[in-house]
Design an enzyme around this catalytic site. Structure first.
Site, PDB file in Angstrom:
ATOM      1  N   LEU A  40       1.641  -1.616  -0.036  1.00 22.47           N
ATOM      2  CA  LEU A  40      -0.200   0.160   0.345  1.00 22.47           C
ATOM      3  C   LEU A  40       0.851   1.156   0.457  1.00 22.47           C
ATOM      4  O   LEU A  40       1.961   1.500   0.323  1.00 22.47           O
ATOM      5  CB  LEU A  40      -0.763   0.122   1.107  1.00 22.47           C
ATOM      6  CG  LEU A  40      -1.708  -0.215   1.349  1.00 22.47           C
ATOM      7  CD1 LEU A  40      -2.923  -0.747   2.576  1.00 22.47           C
ATOM      8  CD2 LEU A  40      -2.988  -0.197   0.707  1.00 22.47           C
ATOM      9  N   ASP A  41       0.875   2.540  -1.010  1.00 21.46           N
ATOM     10  CA  ASP A  41       1.290   3.496  -0.743  1.00 21.46           C
ATOM     11  C   ASP A  41       0.976   4.064   0.656  1.00 21.46           C
ATOM     12  O   ASP A  41       0.053   3.781   1.494  1.00 21.46           O
ATOM     13  CB  ASP A  41       0.731   4.751  -1.486  1.00 21.46           C
ATOM     14  CG  ASP A  41       0.702   4.066  -3.034  1.00 21.46           C
ATOM     15  OD1 ASP A  41       1.399   2.733  -3.855  1.00 21.46           O
ATOM     16  OD2 ASP A  41       0.012   4.322  -4.047  1.00 21.46           O
TER      17      ASP A  41
END
Length: 301
Positions: A40-41
């Site tokens: 996930l960013d």
């Protein structure tokens, strides 16, 4: 004491990288063997699936599962990264865009589509991550890939906002829910929706709430990543792949590389071989009319 093994669901907070979470899990569980089933960013929050110990071998069966995201798309502003962390590259008044036009734009991005990933993605180009090349000042053009967006639903629409100085700006914020195949970029959906409406768009919030059968509601906080939160390999493999019960003798044969003769029809119930004690033996594959373990789990896992 045996090394920990299992699958750990984690609710990642914003501001941390997925690598940060993995590093913290290694310290919390006192093991180096921790991996994840999809990043996930840092801006994003939500579900990370970690594999611990021998159970890292199960991650290959989890990484490709479909996913659910909750997101906010802002129409009217484009950025260099297609999200709020990038520099603003264009602005256009969006208040003239109608709800019907938004619905049409969303419908066009629903189903099986060809999507060009964001240039600041983790996709490798000639051995280097695309985002590393962009940060180095290179021009990156990624090929379109076919993805499936099975649901793209606008839940709330908010018109108008203010900038950091309190001045009004003509934007539209859309709170959306997206069900999609692995490899779909929600930032790219925001970019493409804005482009189709002629005003540009970018992602301002992203939360992953589901990966396959696993829900963020069952995830541990990063300060609560303990061995007690580990899901047993057998339970995970059954949820993802379906269970094939085997006898103790069959379990021994599979662990020693032997085939289960004439047993191919048993794959109808799944591919995860579970022994009489409820332990995962391995993942089965068909060899003609027989079954063989394509991936064995250590007996003590």
């Amino acid at each position: 004491m045996s090394d920990p093994s299992g699958i750990l669901l984690v609710d990642k907070p914003g501001g941390m990288t997925s690598h940060d979470v993995v590093a913290r899990a290694r310290r919390a569980l006192d093991t180096r063997k921790v991996g994840h089933a999809g990043t996930l960013d840092p801006m994003a929050t939500g579900l990370l699936v970690l594999g611990v110990g021998a159970s890292t071998r199960l991650l290959t069966f989890i990484v490709g599962l479909d996913k659910t995201y909750e997101a906010t798309i802002q129409l009217g502003i484009s950025t260099s990264t297609d999200d709020a962390e990038g520099d603003v590259t264009a602005w256009a008044p969006a208040n003239g865009v109608t709800d019907a036009e938004i619905r049409a734009g969303v419908d066009a991005l629903t189903g099986t589509i060809d999507q060009v990933p964001s240039a600041v993605s983790a996709i490798k180009v000639d051995g280097r991550r695309a985002y590393d090349r962009v940060r180095a000042g290179e021009q990156v053009e990624l090929a379109a890939r076919t993805v499936t967006v099975s649901r793209f639903e606008v839940q709330h629409t908010r018109r108008g906002a203010t900038d950091a100085d309190g001045a009004p700006i003509e934007v539209i914020d859309l709170d959306v829910v997206v069900d999609c195949s692995s490899g779909t970029y929600i930032r790219a959906l925001a970019r493409d929706l804005g482009a189709s409406l002629g005003v540009g768009g970018h992602l301002t919030a992203l939360r992953r709430t589901r990966i396959g059968p696993f829900l963020v509601a069952d995830g541990a906080e990063v300060d609560d990543m303990t061995a007690a939160r580990l899901l047993a390999p057998a339970a995970v493999a059954t949820a993802v792949l379906g269970a094939v019960p085997v006898t103790g003798e069959e379990a021994r044969d599979l662990r020693h590389g032997k085939r289960l003769l004439g047993a191919a029809d048993r794959l109808l119930s799944g591919t995860a071989a579970i022994d009489p004690d409820g332990r995962l033996v391995g993942i089965l594959e068909r060899r003609g009319n027989d079954l063989k373990s394509a991936m064995n789990m250590a007996e003590g896992s």
